[in-house]
Design an enzyme around this catalytic site. Sequence first.
Site, PDB file in Angstrom:
ATOM      1  CG  ASP A 265     146.913   2.735 -24.984  1.00 52.70           C
ATOM      2  OD1 ASP A 265     147.473   3.501 -24.172  1.00 52.70           O
ATOM      3  OD2 ASP A 265     145.877   3.043 -25.607  1.00 52.70           O
TER       4      ASP A 265
ATOM      5  CG  PHE B 281     139.118   4.473 -24.583  1.00 56.19           C
ATOM      6  CD1 PHE B 281     138.010   4.976 -25.224  1.00 56.19           C
ATOM      7  CD2 PHE B 281     140.168   5.349 -24.291  1.00 56.19           C
ATOM      8  CE1 PHE B 281     137.930   6.326 -25.572  1.00 56.19           C
ATOM      9  CE2 PHE B 281     140.094   6.695 -24.642  1.00 56.19           C
ATOM     10  CZ  PHE B 281     138.970   7.179 -25.285  1.00 56.19           C
TER      11      PHE B 281
ATOM     12  CE  LYS C 276     144.026   9.765 -20.764  1.00 53.10           C
ATOM     13  NZ  LYS C 276     143.359   8.529 -21.138  1.00 53.10           N
TER      14      LYS C 276
HETATM   15  C1  LIG Z   1     143.031   8.426 -22.633  1.00 55.59           C
HETATM   16  C2  LIG Z   1     143.493   7.243 -23.375  1.00 55.59           C
HETATM   17  C3  LIG Z   1     143.798   7.318 -24.749  1.00 55.59           C
HETATM   18  C4  LIG Z   1     143.574   8.558 -25.563  1.00 55.59           C
HETATM   19  O1  LIG Z   1     144.316   9.657 -25.138  1.00 55.59           O
HETATM   20  P1  LIG Z   1     143.896  11.135 -25.621  1.00 55.59           P
HETATM   21  O2  LIG Z   1     144.987  11.996 -25.098  1.00 55.59           O
HETATM   22  O3  LIG Z   1     142.564  11.427 -25.013  1.00 55.59           O
HETATM   23  O4  LIG Z   1     143.832  11.083 -27.111  1.00 55.59           O
HETATM   24  C5  LIG Z   1     144.290   6.181 -25.367  1.00 55.59           C
HETATM   25  N1  LIG Z   1     144.456   5.038 -24.679  1.00 55.59           N
HETATM   26  C6  LIG Z   1     144.186   4.930 -23.372  1.00 55.59           C
HETATM   27  C7  LIG Z   1     144.429   3.636 -22.670  1.00 55.59           C
HETATM   28  C8  LIG Z   1     143.667   6.014 -22.679  1.00 55.59           C
HETATM   29  O5  LIG Z   1     143.348   5.903 -21.384  1.00 55.59           O
END
Ligand SMILES: *Cc1c(COP(=O)(O)O)cnc(C)c1O
Length: 406
Positions: free
Chosen positions: A232, A147, A261
């Site tokens: 990520d 994700f 985040k």
């Molecule tokens: C939440 C998340 C995203 C996307 O972030 P948004 O601010 O919702 O676009 C990408 N990668 C990971 C691992 C995430 O947990």
Amino acid sequence: MTATTTSPRTAELIAQAERWGAHNYHPLDVVLARGEGAFVWDVDGRRYVDMLSAYSAVSQGHCHPRIVAALVAQAGRLSLSSRAFHNDRMGEMLERIAALTGFARVLPMNTGAEAVETAIKAMRRWGYDAKHVEDDRAEIIVAAGNFHGRTTTIIGFSDEPSYRRGFGPPTPGFVLVPFGDAAALAAAITPRTVGVLLEPIQGEGGVIIPPDGYLRAVREVCTRERVLLCLDEIQTGLGRTGAMFAWQHEGARPDLIVLGKALSGGLYPVSCVCADDEVMAVFTPGSHGSTYGGNPLGAAACVAALDVLVDEGLVERSAELGAHALSRLRAELHSPEIAEVRGRGLMMAVDYRGCIAGEVARGLAAAGVLAKETRGKTIRLMPPLVISRQDLDTALDAAMPVLDRR
Ligand SMILES: *Cc1c(COP(=O)(O)O)cnc(C)c1O
């Protein structure tokens, strides 16, 4: 069906959102109105422990006074300059993030998905410029169960049907391999491979922790094959797993790291990509940008959020409280319906054999604990890192019978 009794006010607010909004989410029947630290209150004044923390965005706790103060002060001074001009807050944010991550350069964006897109652009251009891959043929290896956000390019390499259906054609140039299998990843590398994009622990996939040594092995493969490793850490980074960054558990320093985040403690969207000079140098004027990226308001929130993370020892706290919570979950959950309990730091999950996690989440809400299921079978438990040991234990006491299906 909901286990909580829905007040008229709650029903009215939910109906309003349902009536006027797109139905791209299916939230629990809880309408939140206030937050403080690890707690949130609904419109009827019911208090809940937040065990989702906005997917780890509010690691510093809801409405942390230091971050609120920084945001409010900055809002009355200068909120947005655009990158057509310099502003007096962005540099400080970049320097702080660089110091924290150990990378030479930082490129600020707003949401996580945008920062992932930025990293994809960086890896591709690096592949063409530095590795001389044939034009438009670059490949990036990604993992099953990934994700990375919701843009058309990113969902094009997701293997979750509900994220993808009807949104094609997918952007080419992505190769999917199993998560946790370094040999399969090595076998997928071709002369056109420019990068590998992974979550160190898959969050939305259900807190999937790869086997020990996986990240280290992937790091070695990438170095040997001259392929960029991009991690990520939007969800795992900034203390969530009991280390500042999840790559540190294996000493597998990436070539690019993506953060978001908790970077602003839930007060304002701030994300970024960090890399060293060789990679970041691919960005030249005109090659990338964002109207709000690097804005003073976000920069003020970010600097305060990083101050809180460090000054309050939240990384150490995550390691300590995570170990405590995980051992309690392991000792007290016995239901035959539970397949596995796992976690690292304050990033934990309970896996069920059947698709009952939605029902469990509703039961938890009725017991005053907010969590959300992911992929039908998993409940993620990720309280704000500021939660006190006592509040965590109280929340676990309330959650345990529900989690254990008693
Ligand atoms: C939440 C998340 C995203 C996307 O972030 P948004 O601010 O919702 O676009 C990408 N990668 C990971 C691992 C995430 O947990």
